[in-house]
Write a protein that holds these residues in place. Structure first.
Motif, short mmCIF file in Angstrom:
data_model
loop_
_atom_site.label_atom_id
_atom_site.label_comp_id
_atom_site.label_asym_id
_atom_site.label_seq_id
_atom_site.Cartn_x
_atom_site.Cartn_y
_atom_site.Cartn_z
N GLU A 1 1.68 -5.59 -9.54
CA GLU A 1 0.75 -6.68 -9.47
C GLU A 1 0.13 -6.83 -8.05
N LYS A 2 0.85 -6.37 -7.02
CA LYS A 2 0.01 -6.18 -5.68
C LYS A 2 0.15 -5.00 -5.10
N LEU A 3 0.01 -4.04 -5.65
CA LEU A 3 -0.14 -2.52 -5.61
C LEU A 3 -1.49 -1.92 -5.44
N ILE A 4 -1.70 -1.09 -4.18
CA ILE A 4 -2.81 -0.32 -4.20
C ILE A 4 -2.12 1.07 -3.84
N SER A 5 -2.42 2.06 -4.43
CA SER A 5 -1.67 3.39 -4.37
C SER A 5 -2.66 4.54 -4.12
N ILE B 1 0.76 -1.28 -0.19
CA ILE B 1 -0.07 0.01 0.12
C ILE B 1 0.99 1.15 -0.08
N ASP B 2 0.80 1.97 -1.00
CA ASP B 2 1.55 3.07 -1.37
C ASP B 2 0.83 4.54 -0.75
N ALA B 3 1.10 4.98 0.41
CA ALA B 3 0.72 6.44 0.90
C ALA B 3 1.76 7.35 1.29
N ILE B 4 2.52 7.39 0.09
CA ILE B 4 3.72 8.40 0.10
C ILE B 4 3.48 9.60 -0.76
N ASP B 5 4.38 10.68 -0.63
CA ASP B 5 4.07 11.58 -1.72
C ASP B 5 5.15 11.83 -2.65
N ASP B 6 6.11 11.29 -2.63
CA ASP B 6 7.39 11.43 -3.42
C ASP B 6 7.17 10.78 -4.79
N MET B 7 7.05 11.38 -5.78
CA MET B 7 6.52 11.02 -7.00
C MET B 7 7.47 10.08 -7.60
N GLY C 1 -8.10 11.47 6.32
CA GLY C 1 -8.44 9.96 6.82
C GLY C 1 -9.19 9.10 6.03
N ALA C 2 -10.16 9.66 5.44
CA ALA C 2 -10.90 8.86 4.22
C ALA C 2 -10.18 8.37 3.37
N PHE C 3 -9.24 8.72 2.74
CA PHE C 3 -8.21 8.13 1.85
C PHE C 3 -7.62 6.81 2.30
N GLY C 4 -7.07 7.15 3.74
CA GLY C 4 -6.61 6.01 4.53
C GLY C 4 -7.76 4.66 4.44
N LEU C 5 -8.71 5.13 4.87
CA LEU C 5 -9.69 4.12 4.90
C LEU C 5 -10.14 3.30 3.70
N THR C 6 -10.18 4.28 2.51
CA THR C 6 -10.41 3.64 1.14
C THR C 6 -9.28 2.74 0.87
N LEU C 7 -8.08 2.96 1.11
CA LEU C 7 -6.97 2.15 0.89
C LEU C 7 -7.18 0.77 1.64
N CYS C 8 -7.62 0.87 3.18
CA CYS C 8 -7.86 -0.14 3.78
C CYS C 8 -8.70 -1.01 3.36
N SER C 9 -9.91 -0.61 2.92
CA SER C 9 -11.15 -1.00 2.34
C SER C 9 -10.75 -1.95 1.12
N ALA C 10 -10.00 -1.28 0.06
CA ALA C 10 -9.51 -2.05 -1.01
C ALA C 10 -8.62 -3.21 -0.47
N ALA C 11 -7.71 -2.91 0.22
CA ALA C 11 -6.91 -4.18 0.77
C ALA C 11 -7.61 -5.12 1.26
N ILE C 12 -8.69 -4.94 2.22
CA ILE C 12 -9.46 -6.07 2.75
C ILE C 12 -10.25 -6.86 1.69
N ARG C 13 -10.60 -6.09 0.77
CA ARG C 13 -11.56 -6.75 -0.31
C ARG C 13 -10.65 -7.62 -1.15
N LYS C 14 -9.35 -7.25 -1.17
CA LYS C 14 -8.48 -7.98 -2.11
C LYS C 14 -8.15 -9.19 -1.43
N ILE C 15 -7.84 -9.12 -0.21
CA ILE C 15 -7.32 -10.44 0.77
C ILE C 15 -8.44 -11.25 0.82
N ALA C 16 -9.74 -10.75 1.33
CA ALA C 16 -10.85 -11.59 1.43
C ALA C 16 -11.37 -12.24 0.35
N CYS C 17 -10.71 -11.64 -1.17
CA CYS C 17 -11.43 -12.11 -2.40
C CYS C 17 -12.94 -11.67 -2.42
#
Length: 212
Positions: free
Chosen positions: A125-129, A107-113, A194-210
């Motif tokens: 292949e396993k990135l959420i940004s 999960i990429d939550a950094i600023d440096d382009m 904060g909502a951006f972070g929660l969106t990343l988490c949601s995407a991750a959970i959905r991927k892990i849980a298929c």
């Protein structure tokens, strides 16, 4: 009992969460909330990477920022003892030398382009940004889409441009917002970052849980 309601929501898929290995790059206004969400949902094996220290100006949006001067990953490790902290600046050079192999998701939550582009080349292949949540006030405008389908977001536009220029031909999910910026300075609102972070988490959970 701690995760009983998550189990009720996800059913048998919940069993995939404790064994998932997640690498979270950046634990500021976006990454900190993503981390909190992952831990509360039942993910145990999380490695966090950041080099920064908390500053007073972080206190409007960052978990743990009341501890001004503390190393972010070290302090967050005290709040979430199960995480593995790595105090390092995520640069293109760091990305080139790091072993991403053990992780199921990055999960990429950094600023440096330059670093974001380097991460995409290594592990698309396993990135959420995430793009930027600054200068915005409406969390309902946040979307999750392919990097190539992002729109109306200046940082996403820059990201696409740099990826194309570097010859990147892959794809990955991105959290972004087409909401126009409300200021030219470094304004920020935890309701969006904060909502951006929660969106990343949601995407991750959905991927892990298929669930997708």
């Amino acid at each position: 009992m701690r995760h009983a309601r998550v189990r009720a929501l996800l059913g048998a898929s919940y069993g995939k969460l404790p064994d998932a290995k997640i690498l979270l790059l950046g634990v500021g206004g976006v990454g900190g909330f993503c981390l909190d969400c992952l831990v509360r949902t039942g993910v145990r094996d999380i490695t966090i990477v950041d080099y920064d220290r908390f500053e007073e100006s972080n206190q409007n949006r960052q978990i743990g920022s009341e501890n001004v001067g503390a190393v972010k990953v070290a302090h967050l490790h005290t709040l979430y003892p199960s995480v593995m902290p790595i105090e390092a600046k995520v640069t293109a050079a760091w990305v080139k030398g790091f072993d991403f192999g053990p992780y199921d998701l990055v999960i990429d939550a950094i600023d440096d382009m330059r670093a974001k582009v380097a991460v995409a080349h290594r592990v698309s292949e396993k990135l959420i940004s995430s793009t930027g949540g600054a200068k915005k006030v409406d969390p309902t405008r946040i979307e999750l889409a392919s990097i190539w389908q992002t729109h109306g977001d200046p940082l996403a536009r820059k990201f696409r441009y740099e990826l194309k220029k570097s010859g990147f031909g892959g794809d990955f999910q991105v959290a972004f917002s087409p909401e126009p910026p409300l200021c030219s300075d470094l304004g920020s609102f935890v309701g969006v970052t904060g909502a951006f972070g929660l969106t990343l988490c949601s995407a991750a959970i959905r991927k892990i849980a298929c669930l997708e």
